[in-house]
Design a protein around this motif. Structure first.
Motif, PDB file in Angstrom:
ATOM      1  N   ALA A  13       1.065  -1.111   0.107  1.00 35.71           N
ATOM      2  CA  ALA A  13      -0.050   0.050  -0.043  1.00 35.71           C
ATOM      3  C   ALA A  13       0.879   1.356  -0.015  1.00 35.71           C
ATOM      4  CB  ALA A  13      -1.018  -0.010   1.296  1.00 35.71           C
ATOM      5  N   HIS A  14       1.893   1.550   0.630  1.00 37.06           N
ATOM      6  CA  HIS A  14       2.840   2.606   0.788  1.00 37.06           C
ATOM      7  C   HIS A  14       3.484   2.843  -0.601  1.00 37.06           C
ATOM      8  CE1 HIS A  14       5.625  -0.662   1.928  1.00 37.06           C
ATOM      9  NE2 HIS A  14       6.432   0.153   1.609  1.00 37.06           N
ATOM     10  N   ARG A  15       3.309   1.901  -1.578  1.00 43.33           N
ATOM     11  CA  ARG A  15       3.988   2.136  -2.740  1.00 43.33           C
ATOM     12  C   ARG A  15       3.077   2.196  -3.864  1.00 43.33           C
ATOM     13  NH1 ARG A  15       8.890  -2.233  -2.525  1.00 43.33           N
ATOM     14  NH2 ARG A  15      10.013  -1.339  -0.495  1.00 43.33           N
ATOM     15  N   ASP A  16       1.823   2.183  -3.374  1.00 43.73           N
ATOM     16  CA  ASP A  16       0.645   2.277  -4.544  1.00 43.73           C
ATOM     17  C   ASP A  16       0.273   3.495  -4.675  1.00 43.73           C
ATOM     18  OD1 ASP A  16      -1.632   1.828  -5.824  1.00 43.73           O
ATOM     19  OD2 ASP A  16      -2.373   0.193  -4.906  1.00 43.73           O
ATOM     20  N   PRO A  17       0.468   4.140  -5.808  1.00 41.13           N
ATOM     21  CA  PRO A  17       0.093   5.704  -6.309  1.00 41.13           C
ATOM     22  C   PRO A  17      -1.524   5.726  -5.802  1.00 41.13           C
ATOM     23  CG  PRO A  17       1.378   4.585  -7.971  1.00 41.13           C
ATOM     24  CD  PRO A  17       1.268   3.561  -7.270  1.00 41.13           C
ATOM     25  N   ASN A  18      -2.165   4.783  -6.125  1.00 43.87           N
ATOM     26  CA  ASN A  18      -3.554   5.044  -5.824  1.00 43.87           C
ATOM     27  C   ASN A  18      -3.935   5.127  -4.338  1.00 43.87           C
ATOM     28  OD1 ASN A  18      -6.245   5.234  -7.155  1.00 43.87           O
ATOM     29  ND2 ASN A  18      -6.720   3.269  -6.327  1.00 43.87           N
ATOM     30  N   VAL A  19      -3.350   4.422  -3.830  1.00 45.95           N
ATOM     31  CA  VAL A  19      -3.606   4.567  -1.962  1.00 45.95           C
ATOM     32  C   VAL A  19      -2.876   5.798  -1.643  1.00 45.95           C
ATOM     33  CG1 VAL A  19      -2.758   3.541   0.206  1.00 45.95           C
ATOM     34  CG2 VAL A  19      -3.344   2.040  -1.761  1.00 45.95           C
ATOM     35  N   LEU A  20      -1.580   6.173  -2.058  1.00 41.61           N
ATOM     36  CA  LEU A  20      -1.064   7.304  -1.719  1.00 41.61           C
ATOM     37  C   LEU A  20      -1.853   8.624  -2.171  1.00 41.61           C
ATOM     38  CD1 LEU A  20       2.709   6.569  -2.567  1.00 41.61           C
ATOM     39  CD2 LEU A  20       1.647   6.641  -0.381  1.00 41.61           C
ATOM     40  N   ARG A  21      -2.622   8.654  -3.444  1.00 40.83           N
ATOM     41  CA  ARG A  21      -3.526   9.744  -3.578  1.00 40.83           C
ATOM     42  C   ARG A  21      -4.527   9.715  -2.685  1.00 40.83           C
ATOM     43  NH1 ARG A  21      -2.330   8.173  -9.108  1.00 40.83           N
ATOM     44  NH2 ARG A  21      -3.981   6.610  -9.058  1.00 40.83           N
ATOM     45  N   TRP A  22      -5.097   8.905  -2.305  1.00 45.53           N
ATOM     46  CA  TRP A  22      -6.211   8.512  -1.174  1.00 45.53           C
ATOM     47  C   TRP A  22      -5.656   9.235   0.324  1.00 45.53           C
ATOM     48  CZ3 TRP A  22      -5.833   5.784   3.504  1.00 45.53           C
ATOM     49  CH2 TRP A  22      -7.215   5.705   4.344  1.00 45.53           C
ATOM     50  N   LEU A  23      -4.309   8.891   0.551  1.00 44.54           N
ATOM     51  CA  LEU A  23      -3.638   9.211   1.757  1.00 44.54           C
ATOM     52  C   LEU A  23      -3.641  10.647   1.777  1.00 44.54           C
ATOM     53  CD1 LEU A  23      -2.792   8.054   4.482  1.00 44.54           C
ATOM     54  CD2 LEU A  23      -0.485   7.929   3.291  1.00 44.54           C
ATOM     55  N   GLY A  24      -3.090  11.460   0.802  1.00 43.50           N
ATOM     56  CA  GLY A  24      -2.739  12.875   0.538  1.00 43.50           C
ATOM     57  C   GLY A  24      -4.173  13.423   0.748  1.00 43.50           C
ATOM     58  N   ALA A  25      -5.331  13.010   0.163  1.00 43.95           N
ATOM     59  CA  ALA A  25      -6.453  13.452   0.229  1.00 43.95           C
ATOM     60  C   ALA A  25      -7.067  13.564   1.616  1.00 43.95           C
ATOM     61  CB  ALA A  25      -7.602  12.956  -0.630  1.00 43.95           C
ATOM     62  N   TYR A  26      -6.789  12.628   2.206  1.00 45.47           N
ATOM     63  CA  TYR A  26      -7.188  12.162   3.487  1.00 45.47           C
ATOM     64  C   TYR A  26      -6.480  13.041   4.503  1.00 45.47           C
ATOM     65  CZ  TYR A  26      -8.358  10.024   7.900  1.00 45.47           C
ATOM     66  OH  TYR A  26      -8.568   9.635   9.431  1.00 45.47           O
ATOM     67  N   LEU A 193     -10.703  12.839  -7.325  1.00 47.68           N
ATOM     68  CA  LEU A 193     -11.046  12.624  -8.584  1.00 47.68           C
ATOM     69  C   LEU A 193     -10.163  11.578  -9.281  1.00 47.68           C
ATOM     70  CD1 LEU A 193     -12.290  16.489  -9.118  1.00 47.68           C
ATOM     71  CD2 LEU A 193     -13.929  14.310  -9.366  1.00 47.68           C
ATOM     72  N   SER A 194      -8.935  11.568  -8.900  1.00 47.54           N
ATOM     73  CA  SER A 194      -8.121  10.750  -9.855  1.00 47.54           C
ATOM     74  C   SER A 194      -7.949   9.165  -9.381  1.00 47.54           C
ATOM     75  CB  SER A 194      -6.721  11.512  -9.976  1.00 47.54           C
ATOM     76  OG  SER A 194      -5.946  11.407  -8.332  1.00 47.54           O
ATOM     77  N   LEU A 195      -8.644   8.985  -8.318  1.00 43.78           N
ATOM     78  CA  LEU A 195      -8.594   7.540  -7.646  1.00 43.78           C
ATOM     79  C   LEU A 195      -9.260   6.551  -8.558  1.00 43.78           C
ATOM     80  CD1 LEU A 195      -9.880   7.998  -3.986  1.00 43.78           C
ATOM     81  CD2 LEU A 195      -7.448   7.608  -4.888  1.00 43.78           C
ATOM     82  N   ARG A 196      -8.560   5.586  -8.716  1.00 37.16           N
ATOM     83  CA  ARG A 196      -8.957   4.558  -9.485  1.00 37.16           C
ATOM     84  C   ARG A 196      -9.960   3.438  -8.658  1.00 37.16           C
ATOM     85  NH1 ARG A 196      -3.827   4.125 -10.601  1.00 37.16           N
ATOM     86  NH2 ARG A 196      -3.478   2.169  -9.931  1.00 37.16           N
ATOM     87  N   ILE A 197     -11.125   3.328  -8.899  1.00 37.97           N
ATOM     88  CA  ILE A 197     -12.014   2.563  -8.056  1.00 37.97           C
ATOM     89  C   ILE A 197     -12.216   0.900  -8.497  1.00 37.97           C
ATOM     90  CG2 ILE A 197     -14.406   2.417  -6.996  1.00 37.97           C
ATOM     91  CD1 ILE A 197     -12.743   4.756  -5.839  1.00 37.97           C
ATOM     92  N   ARG A 198     -11.733  -0.120  -7.381  1.00 42.17           N
ATOM     93  CA  ARG A 198     -11.856  -1.326  -7.966  1.00 42.17           C
ATOM     94  C   ARG A 198     -13.400  -1.607  -7.817  1.00 42.17           C
ATOM     95  NH1 ARG A 198      -7.286  -4.301  -6.988  1.00 42.17           N
ATOM     96  NH2 ARG A 198      -8.650  -6.082  -5.874  1.00 42.17           N
ATOM     97  N   PRO A 199     -13.763  -2.653  -8.787  1.00 39.44           N
ATOM     98  CA  PRO A 199     -15.402  -3.174  -8.759  1.00 39.44           C
ATOM     99  C   PRO A 199     -15.392  -3.820  -7.290  1.00 39.44           C
ATOM    100  CG  PRO A 199     -13.809  -4.406 -10.126  1.00 39.44           C
ATOM    101  CD  PRO A 199     -13.069  -3.311  -9.833  1.00 39.44           C
ATOM    102  N   LEU A 200     -16.653  -3.923  -6.869  1.00 41.69           N
ATOM    103  CA  LEU A 200     -16.930  -4.635  -5.747  1.00 41.69           C
ATOM    104  C   LEU A 200     -16.810  -6.177  -5.981  1.00 41.69           C
ATOM    105  CD1 LEU A 200     -20.328  -2.954  -4.638  1.00 41.69           C
ATOM    106  CD2 LEU A 200     -18.297  -2.994  -3.360  1.00 41.69           C
ATOM    107  N   PRO A 201     -15.789  -6.648  -4.818  1.00 40.44           N
ATOM    108  CA  PRO A 201     -15.756  -8.192  -5.209  1.00 40.44           C
ATOM    109  C   PRO A 201     -16.969  -8.963  -4.755  1.00 40.44           C
ATOM    110  CG  PRO A 201     -14.786  -7.458  -3.119  1.00 40.44           C
ATOM    111  CD  PRO A 201     -15.164  -6.033  -3.822  1.00 40.44           C
ATOM    112  N   GLU A 202     -17.051 -10.411  -4.722  1.00 44.59           N
ATOM    113  CA  GLU A 202     -17.994 -11.139  -4.372  1.00 44.59           C
ATOM    114  C   GLU A 202     -18.111 -10.979  -2.790  1.00 44.59           C
ATOM    115  OE1 GLU A 202     -20.381 -12.613  -6.215  1.00 44.59           O
ATOM    116  OE2 GLU A 202     -19.350 -11.595  -7.907  1.00 44.59           O
TER     117      GLU A 202
END
Length: 423
Positions: A13-26, A193-202
């Motif tokens: 997670a700490h190397r995932d740009p998607n997570v880091l964008r969320w972390l920056g916004a939070y 707005l730049s976050l990539r959202i994963r589809p809901l898993p089963e």
């Protein structure tokens, strides 16, 4: 010759740009929150009315208590990212509008109460949605690490936000502080707005009743039935029901002594504001340490058992806080409480996110958030009155017992005691 496909390793997670964008916004939102509450307190104090100041500071908790569960329903219905983006945009516009008003005129109790009520209503939507967002931006195996990163961001926001808010208020008054908070809320929007959202898993499974409730949720015609369906899902789930009980008891025994109680204890012991600052710093450092541990490790074996045991151990630190004779020992005890209590809270959050059916996660998060941000703060008057009657020692002892009861209750449930985080 058969070629076997090798699955790519999971990105931390700490190397995932998607997570880091969320972390920056939070992080930007949390610092903005700290500055907002600092500015609100000072603007209320400038009205010259002690009763009005108390009314302003208490006003925001009312809509949070009334609307928090509805915020979880909305997050499940339209998606947590939409709710987070909309609520952050609303907070930015509201606070920037208040800043513009205060640049032109002096604050009044009526205006500040109205803003506090509106801000609390938006917060009731924001908090469940931001808690439900991590499973939509990363894999289940990284949710423990994300909880650690979130804890670090929250502690960092407290450490940075309060002094920054005080500096801005001292420099330009509450109006400039509200403007700074509004800008920080607005800065989080491009990242969200730049976050990539994963589809809901089963659905992850659970009891037959829980799966049946999940199937029923697709047929509920209105928001009220969605809410009832979500509460029924939590009650029937073998792990989520016990988790909510642990959260409620732990928060009830934890929040009052560590917030209002610390102020009164420092005053009674003659430690003053400086002593209070050292105690708060000790707690923050301990909580940051536990968040860092989870962020680095990513997964703690026997997470359910560790969570319950750390809640029990943390209760001893709460009781000790009222007995120590010096600021240094109180700060050390607070650091210990922050370390074990922070780890218990982070593990609890990770278990909630990895256990709940994703279609219910907003509602599940809203229930856990309801205890922390809406219901438990209403215990402050009771805590204050009890300390005035019996002193800090007995009240801290009772609070520690309540917190310990939460850990012991968790150990009594086999499903929770044996719960594990995904690998």
């Amino acid at each position: 010759m058969t070629v076997t496909a090798v699955e790519a390793p999971e990105r931390p997670a700490h190397r995932d740009p998607n997570v880091l964008r969320w972390l920056g916004a939070y992080s930007a939102s949390m610092v903005g929150d700290s500055i907002y509450f600092m500015a609100l307190a000072w603007a209320a104090a400038r009205t010259g009315s002690a009763s009005g100041t108390g009314l302003v500071l208490a006003a925001g908790s009312i809509p949070r208590a009334l609307l928090m569960l509805g915020g979880g329903v909305l997050a499940d219905r339209i998606g947590p990212r939409r709710v987070v983006i909309g609520s952050d945009a609303a907070r930015a516009l509201l606070v920037l509008g208040l800043a513009a008003t205060l640049f032109l005129t002096a604050p009044t109790v009526g205006v500040l109460v109205a803003v506090a009520l509106l801000f609390g209503a938006v917060d009731a939507l924001f908090l469940p949605a931001v808690g439900a967002l991590p499973p939509r931006i990363s894999t289940p195996g990284q949710l423990g690490r994300i909880q650690g990163l979130r804890g670090l961001a929250a502690r960092g926001a407290s450490i940075v936000g309060a002094p920054l808010g005080g500096f801005v208020v001292a420099t330009g008054g509450p109006a400039l502080a509200f403007a700074a908070a509004g800008v920080l809320f607005a800065l989080s929007l491009p990242l969200l707005l730049s976050l990539r959202i994963r589809p809901l898993p089963e659905p992850a499974g659970g009891t037959a009743e829980a799966q049946g409730a999940s199937a029923d949720s697709g047929r509920t015609p209105n928001a009220w039935q969605d809410l009832v369906d979500g509460l029924r899902y939590i009650r029937r789930h073998p792990l989520l029901g016990p988790l909510m009980l642990v959260i409620a008891l732990s928060e009830l025994g934890f929040v009052g002594p560590l917030n209002l109680g610390m102020i009164l204890l420092s005053d009674q012991r003659g430690w003053g504001a400086a002593g209070m600052g050292w105690i708060v710093a000790g707690f923050a450092s301990g909580a940051a340490g536990s968040a860092l541990l989870l962020a680095v490790r990513g997964r703690v074996p026997r997470a359910g058992l560790v969570m319950c045991l750390t809640a029990l151990v943390g209760a001893t630190g709460i009781a000790a806080l009222a007995q120590v004779p010096s600021v240094a020992l109180a700060a050390a005890a607070a650091a210990f409480v922050g370390l074990v209590g922070g780890l218990a809270a982070a593990l609890c959050g990770a278990l909630v996110q990895t256990t709940a059916d994703p279609a219910y996660l907003g509602r599940v998060t809203s229930v856990s958030t309801f205890f922390t941000y809406a219901l438990i703060p209403l215990s402050y008057p009771v805590t204050g009155a009890a300390i005035a009657l019996w002193g800090t020692g007995p009240v801290y002892a009772v609070s520690a017992a309540v917190c310990a009861t939460g850990g012991a209750a968790g150990l009594a449930f086999t499903a929770l005691r044996r719960a594990e985080l995904p690998r």
